[in-house]
Design an enzyme around this catalytic site. Structure first.
Site, mmCIF file in Angstrom:
data_model
loop_
_atom_site.group_PDB
_atom_site.id
_atom_site.type_symbol
_atom_site.label_atom_id
_atom_site.label_comp_id
_atom_site.label_asym_id
_atom_site.label_seq_id
_atom_site.Cartn_x
_atom_site.Cartn_y
_atom_site.Cartn_z
ATOM 1 N N LYS A 1 -7.517 -0.822 7.072
ATOM 2 C CA LYS A 1 -7.829 -1.582 5.835
ATOM 3 C C LYS A 1 -6.929 -2.798 5.703
ATOM 4 O O LYS A 1 -7.358 -3.877 5.344
ATOM 5 C CB LYS A 1 -7.540 -0.721 4.597
ATOM 6 C CG LYS A 1 -8.616 0.225 4.197
ATOM 7 C CD LYS A 1 -8.384 0.738 2.789
ATOM 8 C CE LYS A 1 -7.251 1.713 2.623
ATOM 9 N NZ LYS A 1 -7.541 3.096 2.900
ATOM 10 N N HIS B 1 0.861 -1.189 0.000
ATOM 11 C CA HIS B 1 0.000 0.000 0.000
ATOM 12 C C HIS B 1 0.892 1.232 0.000
ATOM 13 O O HIS B 1 1.957 1.244 0.603
ATOM 14 C CB HIS B 1 -0.888 -0.002 1.250
ATOM 15 C CG HIS B 1 -2.065 0.918 1.133
ATOM 16 N ND1 HIS B 1 -3.248 0.554 0.519
ATOM 17 C CD2 HIS B 1 -2.238 2.193 1.544
ATOM 18 C CE1 HIS B 1 -4.099 1.568 0.565
ATOM 19 N NE2 HIS B 1 -3.511 2.580 1.171
ATOM 20 N N ARG C 1 -12.298 13.175 3.945
ATOM 21 C CA ARG C 1 -10.960 13.791 4.027
ATOM 22 C C ARG C 1 -10.524 14.307 2.658
ATOM 23 O O ARG C 1 -9.869 15.343 2.550
ATOM 24 C CB ARG C 1 -9.939 12.766 4.544
ATOM 25 C CG ARG C 1 -10.086 12.461 6.022
ATOM 26 C CD ARG C 1 -9.293 11.236 6.407
ATOM 27 N NE ARG C 1 -7.880 11.387 6.173
ATOM 28 C CZ ARG C 1 -7.072 10.406 5.720
ATOM 29 N NH1 ARG C 1 -7.559 9.209 5.450
ATOM 30 N NH2 ARG C 1 -5.806 10.630 5.539
ATOM 31 N N SER D 1 -6.379 5.111 8.491
ATOM 32 C CA SER D 1 -6.955 4.722 7.207
ATOM 33 C C SER D 1 -6.237 3.504 6.615
ATOM 34 O O SER D 1 -6.859 2.508 6.245
ATOM 35 C CB SER D 1 -6.858 5.922 6.262
ATOM 36 O OG SER D 1 -7.106 5.551 4.943
ATOM 37 N N ASP E 1 -13.584 3.691 7.204
ATOM 38 C CA ASP E 1 -12.585 4.333 6.345
ATOM 39 C C ASP E 1 -13.204 4.759 5.020
ATOM 40 O O ASP E 1 -12.867 5.811 4.479
ATOM 41 C CB ASP E 1 -11.384 3.416 6.093
ATOM 42 C CG ASP E 1 -10.326 4.139 5.259
ATOM 43 O OD1 ASP E 1 -9.920 5.240 5.673
ATOM 44 O OD2 ASP E 1 -9.953 3.641 4.189
HETATM 45 N N1 URA Z 1 -3.859 5.838 1.517
HETATM 46 C C1 URA Z 1 -4.892 5.493 2.324
HETATM 47 O O1 URA Z 1 -5.475 4.430 2.175
HETATM 48 N N2 URA Z 1 -5.263 6.358 3.257
HETATM 49 C C2 URA Z 1 -4.657 7.525 3.469
HETATM 50 O O2 URA Z 1 -5.044 8.240 4.346
HETATM 51 C C3 URA Z 1 -3.586 7.887 2.619
HETATM 52 C C4 URA Z 1 -3.204 7.017 1.641
#
Ligand code: URA
Length: 436
Positions: free
Chosen positions: A187, A82, A168, A183, A161
């Site tokens: 996940k 990620h 956001r 966030s 999220d």
């Molecule tokens: N990627 C995400 O999933 N969340 C964030 O807040 C920033 C990047």
């Protein structure tokens, strides 16, 4: 405490209790606390920050807003990657099929565009009919069948999220270390993976641009992984110029296919390889980085990584013909070249400015729920260190929106700084931090 008081308490810089954080996250998720109060709360967190304890509660509460996927029936190592978000960051589209072709199972829950950065889901959904809306059972089945699935959050997986991310995105509250930690880690922990490689971006086009703060973010993400028993490796990579040459959803799909064919630009391939190698080693498919690199290069050279991409597109109901015959894709109404008014050497390319311009062109959202134009974007013709002649093309922009053309052209021009001095392109890989 009522939401008003919780907002005010954070606004005044006080630490929130577990109950207070839970009230806000749960109330927003179930719709009993409205967007405007959560926006104010997020802004208070943005300015006042969260302690390590508050951040841990945030991650845990977001994680428990939905189900945690149980992947124990899948044998073998399950890993994911990620990114904290960048401009032109299409690494997941390349790394997913590449690492899956090397035998690692990748269950990936991705996000949409956020602020000036693009999102993996938006890029993939520029492929006609491509779906990212999955049930957990279907998600597991596809990982078992082809080793790769990329899905969106839904009402079962970290719904907190899904809603906070969208809010956001349009309230300028992305650039907050605790909110990014909440966030991303909620996940990723929900996915039921064994290992996670994080691409923590630093520099002008990253959400957290200062190096010391980026390192703090990387360390916090790794510490949360340790707490939740997840192997995490955070690699800090450079975002002082866009990754690759393409910005915009379909443009980035096309460039990802180029990379899978072995024709990727150096900076993009360097980052992709570094992260992919980490995943392959983490999964025990190679004993050393060199060995992993060899395996991955072979998967590109023998066409298996590209085949895996086609297989993945087909499994997610995308139109395989459009990714095999790229020229058939519709073209934008306005395609305009931006030429340099002078000669010089490209000193810097402001990726933040280019990211914001691509949003204006239609590649990202200005308001929640905005429809995207998959064709909108920017193709860069020059990178840092290139010599440019007067009137030579710096970039091409694509859009359907006539009213943004002139502003977009001047923003792109402003994003390029030309000078006389020779410059070396930025170092792409800065450092790596592991939880294990
Ligand atoms: N990627 C995400 O999933 N969340 C964030 O807040 C920033 C990047």
């Amino acid at each position: 405490m009522i939401p008003y008081e919780i907002i005010e308490k954070k606004q005044n810089g006080h630490q929130l209790s577990k109950d207070e954080i839970q009230v806000m996250v749960r109330g927003f998720t179930d719709g009993t606390i409205p967007d405007y109060q959560i926006s104010a709360w997020l802004m208070a967190i943005y300015f006042q920050g969260f302690s390590t304890e508050e951040t841990a509660v945030l991650v845990d509460t977001m994680l428990h807003s939905g189900e945690r996927i149980d992947l124990s029936e899948l044998t073998g190592y399950k890993a994911d990657k990620h990114s904290t978000g960048g401009v032109g960051d299409k690494v997941s589209l390349i790394l997913g099929p590449l690492v899956a072709a090397a035998g690692v199972q990748i269950p990936m829950i991705s996000g949409r565009g956020l602020g000036h950065t693009g999102g993996t889901l938006d890029k993939l959904e520029s492929i006609p009919n491509f779906t990212t809306d999955y049930t957990i059972d279907k998600f597991k089945q596809q990982v078992a069948d082809i080793g790769l699935c990329i899905m969106s959050q839904n009402n079962n997986i970290v719904p907190a999220d899904k809603k906070m991310y969208a809010l956001r995105d349009v309230t300028a509250t992305v650039k907050s270390i605790p909110l990014i930690c909440g966030s991303i880690m909620s996940k990723k922990i929900a996915e039921g993976i064994d290992g996670l490689v994080l691409d923590v971006k630093t520099g002008r086009g990253a959400f957290i641009s200062e190096y010391e703060q980026t390192k703090e973010l990387a360390q916090k993400l790794v510490a949360i992984g340790r707490e939740f028993d997840l192997d995490v490796r955070a690699i800090i990579t450079d975002m002082n110029q866009p990754l690759g040459s393409e910005i915009g959803n379909w443009n980035e799909v096309v460039e990802s296919i180029d990379c899978l064919k072995g024709n990727g630009p150096d900076n993009l391939m360097e980052v992709t390889m570094e992260l992919s190698v980490a995943m392959v080693v983490m999964a025990g498919k190679a004993g050393t980085d060199e060995e992993a690199k060899g395996i991955l290069r072979e998967k590109i050279e023998n066409g298996q990584a590209l085949e895996k991409f086609y297989e993945f597109v087909e499994a997610q109901q995308g139109d395989v013909d459009s990714v095999q015959n790229l020229e058939k894709y519709p073209k934008s109404k306005y395609i305009e070249e931006i030429r340099s008014p002078e000669e010089g050497i490209v000193q810097e390319i402001d990726s933040y400015k280019l990211g914001m311009t691509s949003v204006q062109l239609g590649a990202g959202r200005l308001q929640m729920g905005d429809e995207l134009d998959p064709k909108a974007g920017i193709s860069l013709r020059q990178k840092v260190g290139d010599s440019v002649k007067s009137n030579e093309a710096l970039a091409t922009i694509m859009t359907e929106k006539e009213d943004v053309l002139e502003r977009a052209k001047s923003s792109v021009l402003e994003a390029f700084s030309l000078g006389e001095g020779q410059v070396t392109p930025p170092t792409m890989i800065h450092e790596s931090i592991s939880s294990y």
